[in-house]
Design a protein around this motif. Structure first.
Motif, PDB file in Angstrom:
ATOM      1  N   PHE A 308      20.044  22.854  33.895  1.00 47.72           N
ATOM      2  CA  PHE A 308      21.400  23.210  34.316  1.00 47.72           C
ATOM      3  C   PHE A 308      21.500  23.285  35.830  1.00 47.72           C
ATOM      4  O   PHE A 308      22.535  22.937  36.419  1.00 47.72           O
ATOM      5  N   ASN A 309      20.424  23.743  36.471  1.00 47.14           N
ATOM      6  CA  ASN A 309      20.387  23.784  37.927  1.00 47.14           C
ATOM      7  C   ASN A 309      20.609  22.389  38.504  1.00 47.14           C
ATOM      8  O   ASN A 309      21.418  22.192  39.410  1.00 47.14           O
ATOM      9  N   VAL A 314      24.325  18.348  40.947  1.00 43.42           N
ATOM     10  CA  VAL A 314      24.888  16.992  40.994  1.00 43.42           C
ATOM     11  C   VAL A 314      26.410  17.039  40.892  1.00 43.42           C
ATOM     12  O   VAL A 314      27.116  16.391  41.666  1.00 43.42           O
ATOM     13  N   ARG A 315      26.921  17.834  39.940  1.00 46.64           N
ATOM     14  CA  ARG A 315      28.372  17.895  39.746  1.00 46.64           C
ATOM     15  C   ARG A 315      29.080  18.421  41.001  1.00 46.64           C
ATOM     16  O   ARG A 315      30.063  17.845  41.466  1.00 46.64           O
ATOM     17  N   VAL A 316      28.572  19.524  41.562  1.00 45.43           N
ATOM     18  CA  VAL A 316      29.222  20.121  42.735  1.00 45.43           C
ATOM     19  C   VAL A 316      29.130  19.187  43.936  1.00 45.43           C
ATOM     20  O   VAL A 316      30.121  18.955  44.635  1.00 45.43           O
ATOM     21  N   GLY A 393      21.712  26.339  41.912  1.00 47.59           N
ATOM     22  CA  GLY A 393      22.084  24.927  41.872  1.00 47.59           C
ATOM     23  C   GLY A 393      23.419  24.677  42.552  1.00 47.59           C
ATOM     24  O   GLY A 393      23.601  23.661  43.240  1.00 47.59           O
ATOM     25  N   VAL A 394      24.360  25.601  42.373  1.00 47.31           N
ATOM     26  CA  VAL A 394      25.644  25.513  43.064  1.00 47.31           C
ATOM     27  C   VAL A 394      25.413  25.562  44.575  1.00 47.31           C
ATOM     28  O   VAL A 394      26.003  24.796  45.345  1.00 47.31           O
ATOM     29  N   ALA A 395      24.521  26.467  44.995  1.00 44.64           N
ATOM     30  CA  ALA A 395      24.212  26.610  46.421  1.00 44.64           C
ATOM     31  C   ALA A 395      23.630  25.328  46.995  1.00 44.64           C
ATOM     32  O   ALA A 395      23.999  24.898  48.097  1.00 44.64           O
ATOM     33  N   THR A 453      30.111  32.833  45.207  1.00 41.40           N
ATOM     34  CA  THR A 453      30.696  31.693  44.491  1.00 41.40           C
ATOM     35  C   THR A 453      32.163  31.943  44.169  1.00 41.40           C
ATOM     36  O   THR A 453      33.000  31.044  44.276  1.00 41.40           O
ATOM     37  N   SER A 454      32.487  33.175  43.777  1.00 41.33           N
ATOM     38  CA  SER A 454      33.864  33.508  43.391  1.00 41.33           C
ATOM     39  C   SER A 454      34.822  33.452  44.572  1.00 41.33           C
ATOM     40  O   SER A 454      35.984  33.068  44.424  1.00 41.33           O
TER      41      SER A 454
END
Length: 479
Positions: A308-309, A314-316, A393-395, A453-454
């Motif tokens: 998921f990471n 990749v998505r972000v 992963g978002v970071a 993130t929020s």
């Protein structure tokens, strides 16, 4: 977290203003997520299993051989793996955003720059392999185990350089969503590894030498197979051959790579330290065995989080590179809900089997009883580690590595670790106290990352992604 709902894309233009319903939009994003996460999880499990299988076969040879492989895998190779994975993760930001922006040729240049940096890093890490015995003795291993693991570490130096090439290749392919290629290569190599390891280690009696030969060979098979795929297919134009641009703009690239390495290494080593600290208790044998069993379970569960990471990174990065801030934001919402749901299920499984799973790893009643007591902490850790790696992963996808590195230092090593030592030793709570304090650090880090993130301005992040692509693009930035 508020969710922005984009408008339906209709070619006829009739329903252009009709908003997409949340469930429909969630399902669409979830499908995109699983197309990336599924193969990434499978790849991670296959590659994790290479070392696990080698360790299993070594254990069938003898106790010393098992200890040598286990210690080399977890300490020496584990250290190198963390550094290389972290340094290579800079590519998740850069390749993902360049791909999203349509600057396909830049991906190959970025990969080559990462090779230059990681191969240099590998050379710097070689002394750790060469001087493994005194290093291992320094952290408390016996002389016999240290010498055996040190000998095995010398034979495993080729694996270090395979790591240096492999991680940039993986980020290069992940950014283009070519995850099935890596999955197929990994499973084929795993089968070859299992058969030939049995033949060399057990049947032909080559022992540790056979184990080292096969583990090196398997990692290099992965690297060579992926390279052949890239060179033959040119990866849809992302690979245009070797270029001197690989040596351009290295300073900024090194800064991001180092930030990525610090961020991920601080996370990767945090729970490894738990075993080392537990070994300092007055009667450490049973607590160390119990903690090791729990960390084994946690290791397999971590492969899901790692998938998921990679997927959310990749998505972000793709969406920010393309300037689609609302899509990047919604992808974070979907992956957070999905990963937490899986975490709750895994936690429930741990709780339900707490009296059973310890006996899969030990015949000692004392070890099994303590493992059962620790299962509560294991379940909580599994739940937290379902969300925390996703936020990391978002970071990575957004390029926040340096920020998260500081957060990790504060939460893990200034709060969690001292709290664990205080509870475990000062208050006499033993392994449970040590682990409980360290979980506090994970909780604090997760809360801070959720807050960041929020409150993120995703439109601003999209603008910064565009600026980053232009700044490090050079002449490779043309379509």
């Amino acid at each position: 977290m508020a969710v922005e709902t984009p408008l339906l894309n209709n070619h006829n233009g009739e329903d252009a203003e009709k908003p997409v319903s949340f469930p429909r939009k969630f399902c669409a994003e979830s499908k995109r997520l699983w197309k990336l996460a599924g193969p990434a999880i499978f790849t991670a499990i296959c590659q994790y299993s290479l070392g696990a299988l080698t360790q299993t076969f070594a254990g069938l040879v003898g106790e010393t051989e098992l200890a040598a492989v286990s210690v080399e895998n977890s300490v020496i190779a584990g250290l190198a793996f963390g550094v290389m994975l972290g340094m290579g993760s800079a590519l998740e930001t850069l390749c993902g955003q360049a791909y999203g922006a349509g600057k396909i040729r830049m991906l190959g240049i970025y990969m080559q720059r990462s090779w230059v940096i990681l191969l240099t890093t590998a050379c710097c890490l070689v002394p750790i392999y060469v001087f493994a015995p005194p290093i291992l003795e320094l952290i408390g291993e016996t002389t016999q185990i240290s010498e055996a693991a040190g000998q095995f570490a010398l034979w495993m130096i080729p694996q270090l350089f395979a790591y240096a090439l492999n991680f940039p290749i993986q980020k290069f392919l992940q950014a283009q969503r070519k995850v099935f290629v890596m999955a197929w290569i990994s499973v084929v190599v795993l089968v070859i590894h299992a058969v030939l390891s049995w033949l060399l280690i057990l049947k032909l009696g080559y022992g540790l030498v056979g184990a080292a030969v096969m583990l090196n060979l398997s990692w290099w098979l992965i690297v060579i197979s992926q390279l052949l795929y890239i060179f033959i297919t040119t990866s849809d134009g992302a690979w245009s051959g070797f270029s001197m641009l690989a040596f351009a703009d290295l300073y900024g690239f090194v800064k991001l790579s180092l930030a990525s390495a610090v961020m991920l290494c601080l996370e990767f080593w945090y729970l490894m330290i738990l075993v080392v600290i537990t070994g300092r208790l007055s009667n450490p044998l049973i607590p160390v065995d119990a903690i090791s069993i729990c960390m084994n379970i946690q290791g397999w569960d971590a492969m899901i989080a790692l998938g998921f990471n990679a997927a959310i990174s990749v998505r972000v990065s793709n969406e920010l590179g393309a300037g689609n801030a609302p899509s990047a934001k919604f992808a974070v919402v979907v992956v957070s809900i999905t990963s937490v749901t899986i975490g709750v299920i895994c936690m429930a499984v741990v709780f339900a089997t707490r009296d059973v799973f310890p006996y899969l790893f030990t015949t000692s009643t004392a070890v099994a009883d303590l493992t059962t007591k620790l299962a509560t902490l294991l379940g909580i850790t599994v739940l937290l580690n379902s969300l925390q790696p996703v936020l990391s992963g978002v970071a990575v996808g957004a390029g926040w590595q340096h920020i998260v590195a500081y957060i990790n230092i504060g939460c893990y090593y200034l709060v969690g670790l001292p709290a664990g030592i205080l509870l475990g030793f000062k208050f006499g709570l033993g392994a449970e106290g040590i682990w409980g304090g360290m979980i506090g650090g994970i909780c604090l880090q997760t809360i801070i990352l959720v807050g960041i993130t929020s409150w993120t301005n995703w439109n601003k992040e999209a603008e910064e992604a565009e600026s980053r692509v232009k700044r490090w693009g050079g002449s490779a930035g043309e379509h």
